[in-house]
Design an enzyme around this catalytic site. Sequence first.
Site, PDB file in Angstrom:
ATOM      1  N   ARG A 141      -7.053   9.743   3.136  1.00 43.47           N
ATOM      2  CA  ARG A 141      -6.952   8.450   2.468  1.00 43.47           C
ATOM      3  C   ARG A 141      -7.868   7.413   3.122  1.00 43.47           C
ATOM      4  O   ARG A 141      -8.004   7.350   4.338  1.00 43.47           O
ATOM      5  CB  ARG A 141      -5.500   7.976   2.551  1.00 43.47           C
TER       6      ARG A 141
ATOM      7  N   ARG B 148       5.474  10.244  10.815  1.00 47.18           N
ATOM      8  CA  ARG B 148       6.007   9.522   9.642  1.00 47.18           C
ATOM      9  C   ARG B 148       6.848  10.446   8.779  1.00 47.18           C
ATOM     10  O   ARG B 148       7.870  10.040   8.231  1.00 47.18           O
ATOM     11  CB  ARG B 148       4.852   8.915   8.833  1.00 47.18           C
TER      12      ARG B 148
ATOM     13  N   ARG C 159      -6.534   3.968   7.927  1.00 42.79           N
ATOM     14  CA  ARG C 159      -5.385   3.377   8.615  1.00 42.79           C
ATOM     15  C   ARG C 159      -5.070   4.203   9.859  1.00 42.79           C
ATOM     16  O   ARG C 159      -5.076   5.428   9.808  1.00 42.79           O
ATOM     17  CB  ARG C 159      -4.165   3.376   7.687  1.00 42.79           C
TER      18      ARG C 159
ATOM     19  N   ARG D 247      14.054   1.613   4.064  1.00 50.38           N
ATOM     20  CA  ARG D 247      13.610   2.890   4.614  1.00 50.38           C
ATOM     21  C   ARG D 247      14.696   3.574   5.412  1.00 50.38           C
ATOM     22  O   ARG D 247      14.476   4.647   5.938  1.00 50.38           O
ATOM     23  CB  ARG D 247      12.410   2.654   5.521  1.00 50.38           C
TER      24      ARG D 247
ATOM     25  N   LYS E 102       3.714   5.404  -3.733  1.00 46.52           N
ATOM     26  CA  LYS E 102       4.534   4.208  -3.970  1.00 46.52           C
ATOM     27  C   LYS E 102       3.682   2.963  -4.201  1.00 46.52           C
ATOM     28  O   LYS E 102       3.934   2.198  -5.103  1.00 46.52           O
ATOM     29  CB  LYS E 102       5.455   3.925  -2.767  1.00 46.52           C
TER      30      LYS E 102
HETATM   31  P1  AMP Z   1       3.705   1.931   4.519  1.00 44.05           P
HETATM   32  O1  AMP Z   1       2.456   1.216   4.179  1.00 44.05           O
HETATM   33  O2  AMP Z   1       4.842   1.623   3.580  1.00 44.05           O
HETATM   34  O3  AMP Z   1       3.508   3.417   4.695  1.00 44.05           O
HETATM   35  O4  AMP Z   1       4.196   1.372   5.935  1.00 44.05           O
HETATM   36  C1  AMP Z   1       3.401   1.515   7.078  1.00 44.05           C
HETATM   37  C2  AMP Z   1       4.238   1.377   8.324  1.00 44.05           C
HETATM   38  O5  AMP Z   1       4.848   0.081   8.363  1.00 44.05           O
HETATM   39  C3  AMP Z   1       5.408   2.346   8.429  1.00 44.05           C
HETATM   40  O6  AMP Z   1       5.026   3.626   8.946  1.00 44.05           O
HETATM   41  C4  AMP Z   1       6.315   1.604   9.391  1.00 44.05           C
HETATM   42  O7  AMP Z   1       5.829   1.673  10.704  1.00 44.05           O
HETATM   43  C5  AMP Z   1       6.147   0.165   8.929  1.00 44.05           C
HETATM   44  N1  AMP Z   1       7.130  -0.160   7.875  1.00 44.05           N
HETATM   45  C6  AMP Z   1       6.880  -0.379   6.560  1.00 44.05           C
HETATM   46  N2  AMP Z   1       8.014  -0.634   5.898  1.00 44.05           N
HETATM   47  C7  AMP Z   1       9.008  -0.543   6.817  1.00 44.05           C
HETATM   48  C8  AMP Z   1      10.419  -0.683   6.755  1.00 44.05           C
HETATM   49  N3  AMP Z   1      11.053  -0.935   5.605  1.00 44.05           N
HETATM   50  N4  AMP Z   1      11.118  -0.540   7.914  1.00 44.05           N
HETATM   51  C9  AMP Z   1      10.509  -0.296   9.087  1.00 44.05           C
HETATM   52  N5  AMP Z   1       9.188  -0.127   9.213  1.00 44.05           N
HETATM   53  C10 AMP Z   1       8.442  -0.256   8.089  1.00 44.05           C
END
Ligand code: AMP
Length: 209
Positions: free
Chosen positions: A122, A164, A153, A88, A13
């Site tokens: 990653r 996740r 990360r 999400r 994404k």
């Molecule tokens: P990402 O970089 O999109 O994988 O997001 C990393 C982490 O941020 C996720 O595993 C969640 O803990 C948090 N996060 C990101 N976007 C959301 C969202 N829309 N709602 C809740 N938590 C989020």
Amino acid sequence: MKLVLLGAPGSGKGTQASKISGRYGLPHISTGDIFRENISAKTEIGLRIKRIIDGGDLAPDDITIEIVKERLSAKDCEGGYVLDGFPRNLAQAEALEGFDPPDAVIFIDIPLRKLERRLTGRRSCKVCKGSFHVDFIDDEKVCPDCGGELFIRKDDSTDAVRERFAVYEEQTRPLEDFYRKKGRLKAVNGDNGAEEVFAEIVRAIEGEK
Ligand code: AMP
């Protein structure tokens, strides 16, 4: 144009959102990036959500929705947006319908079993925020694009990745149906190289499919 990118963790994404942003001049809004910035800066929000995010769970809806609502009201979003990582779950999707609904939702479709290694291998750049896989870079510590320092990360650890995926199946998967029923879901095959996936997204956006 208002776009949402939907897909499992590691489906690409972020990579695709940044390409779309470059091509169409739309602001790329990643809730994950916003949260990570808050954590680094040790803001009040950052301190509240650090443990949740490190463990692979979702941040609370009220905080997340408020952040996105405010961000989308900024001047640079007048011509549209590319949302990466939001919504999400159904509560977030319903909220977005209420304040700034997307025109199209690009679903990057790829089986979860193909993603675990993508995530655990990653490396992310502290400077340009790009991400790379250890299989495709010479030096695991140096960003091949900008020379910045690469890091792993916390939520790319094996345990957090499994959590996740579980959260994705339970909370995010229903969004496919939610947007399909609204006639706004455009699925692309995510099991290809980034350039091919992007080409399919462009065709989907421009309606040449
Ligand atoms: P990402 O970089 O999109 O994988 O997001 C990393 C982490 O941020 C996720 O595993 C969640 O803990 C948090 N996060 C990101 N976007 C959301 C969202 N829309 N709602 C809740 N938590 C989020």
